[in-house]
Design an enzyme around this catalytic site. Structure first.
Site, short mmCIF file in Angstrom:
data_model
loop_
_atom_site.label_atom_id
_atom_site.label_comp_id
_atom_site.label_asym_id
_atom_site.label_seq_id
_atom_site.Cartn_x
_atom_site.Cartn_y
_atom_site.Cartn_z
N HIS A 34 26.97 -10.17 -0.52
CA HIS A 34 28.08 -9.82 -1.41
C HIS A 34 27.76 -8.49 -2.07
O HIS A 34 26.70 -7.89 -1.80
CB HIS A 34 28.35 -10.94 -2.42
CG HIS A 34 27.15 -11.36 -3.21
ND1 HIS A 34 26.57 -10.54 -4.16
CD2 HIS A 34 26.38 -12.48 -3.18
CE1 HIS A 34 25.52 -11.15 -4.70
NE2 HIS A 34 25.38 -12.33 -4.11
N HIS A 37 24.18 -7.70 -3.42
CA HIS A 37 23.22 -7.25 -2.42
C HIS A 37 23.51 -5.80 -2.01
O HIS A 37 22.59 -4.99 -1.85
CB HIS A 37 23.31 -8.12 -1.16
CG HIS A 37 23.09 -9.58 -1.39
ND1 HIS A 37 24.07 -10.53 -1.20
CD2 HIS A 37 21.97 -10.27 -1.77
CE1 HIS A 37 23.57 -11.73 -1.45
NE2 HIS A 37 22.32 -11.61 -1.80
N GLY A 147 17.64 -7.77 -8.06
CA GLY A 147 18.73 -7.84 -9.01
C GLY A 147 18.30 -8.51 -10.31
O GLY A 147 17.60 -9.53 -10.30
#
Ligand code: AMP
Length: 290
Positions: A34, A37, A147
């Site tokens: 998504h 990423h 992340g």
């Protein structure tokens, strides 16, 4: 984009890239890609000559009652997205390729794991650092991108890289959200329709915590209580944890007077969602980790 399924093949390529002085950026994923990423990939493209990404749902980091077999997978779609994102080498190993023999060696970490997901998912981060150690040796990246949505993972990878002297720089990237604030996650597709509506309150309750700090609240227990009661009021999910800790050391704090993380995990019917904000002492959201 070259698709590689064998460890030795990728390691030969990355060794040649290093010999020719090309810099390598690495994005490790479990797939079902998504925008979160893709943002890590974008950042890596800006800072390195070559982008290597991996897609591997790592059985070692799932507990016996967790969602390893139900974890969403779509290899064909992921390959198309990775190609579009400019990945140079996409590593897609099988479980047998990564772990030809069961339980022969396992890394273990004690720092930064006795709280948050480390506490509620025993062994999870041992699985994470075991697979990452393998991947880091295979990819030989100059920089590796993670992340901040998984902020404890960033803190743990930071420990791994520094304690074991990996010659790789860690870059933490801000959480990418849907337009209503829900943090993008491969697991969001497993929310029931009504739960998807409730899920916005994870972010809403974190923003409430931020506002309390801006308004001068500095008692962690008060902030945690407020977040919990907002989640209880607006969601049917089971609260796994709400914690306020120093970041990245992940220690309990008596007062909010340094950079901290407020982090939550909520178990819905088929998906456990996590989210967090890292906030400095003035109440501003910290977006970058380097
Ligand atoms: P995963 O496939 O869930 O293991 O995630 C792979 C990498 O993408 C990890 O470094 C995650 O922290 C990162 N990531 C996942 N979701 C997001 C998001 N919404 N925003 C930014 N990074 C993310």
């Amino acid at each position: 984009m070259k698709i590689i399924r064998k460890i030795k093949e990728l390691q030969n390529i990355t060794t040649d890239l290093k010999r020719s002085n090309q810099t390598i950026g690495f994005v490790a994923t479990m797939g079902f890609l998504h925008e979160g990423h893709l943002t890590l990939m974008e950042q890596s493209k800006l800072e390195n000559d070559i982008l290597v990404s991996s897609i591997f749902v790592n059985p070692l980091q799932f507990g016996p009652t967790e969602d390893f077999s139900e974890y969403p997978r779509d290899e064909e779609r992921d390959i198309a997205l990775a190609k579009k994102a400019g990945v140079d080498y996409l590593f897609l190993p099988s479980v047998e390729e990564m772990y030809p023999e069961e339980n022969k060696i396992r890394m273990s970490i004690t720092e930064r794991v006795n709280v948050l997901c480390g506490q509620s998912r025993p062994g999870h981060f041992d699985g994470v650092i075991t697979v990452l150690t393998k991947l880091f040796h295979i990819v030989q990246a100059d920089r590796t991108y993670f992340g901040l949505k998984d902020a404890q993972q960033v803190a743990v990878v930071d420990s791994l890289l520094s304690h074991l002297n990996f010659p790789t720089e860690l870059v933490g990237i801000p959480t990418v959200r849907e337009s209503d604030g829900l943090a993008k996650s491969s697991r969001n597709v497993r929310l029931l329709e009504s739960e998807r509506e409730e899920a916005i309150y994870l972010y809403q309750s974190l923003l409430r915590a931020q506002q309390l700090v801006i308004d001068g609240e500095n008692n962690p227990a008060m902030i945690v209580e407020e977040v919990k009661s907002m989640l209880e009021e607006h969601t049917t999910g089971r609260i796994d944890y709400v914690e306020l800790l120093s970041f990245p050391s992940l220690q309990k704090v008596d007062q909010v007077n340094e950079q901290f993380i407020i982090a939550i995990a909520v178990q819905f019917t088929h998906a456990r969602l996590i989210d967090n904000l890292i906030i400095d002492s003035n109440g501003s959201i910290v977006k970058q980790y380097k």
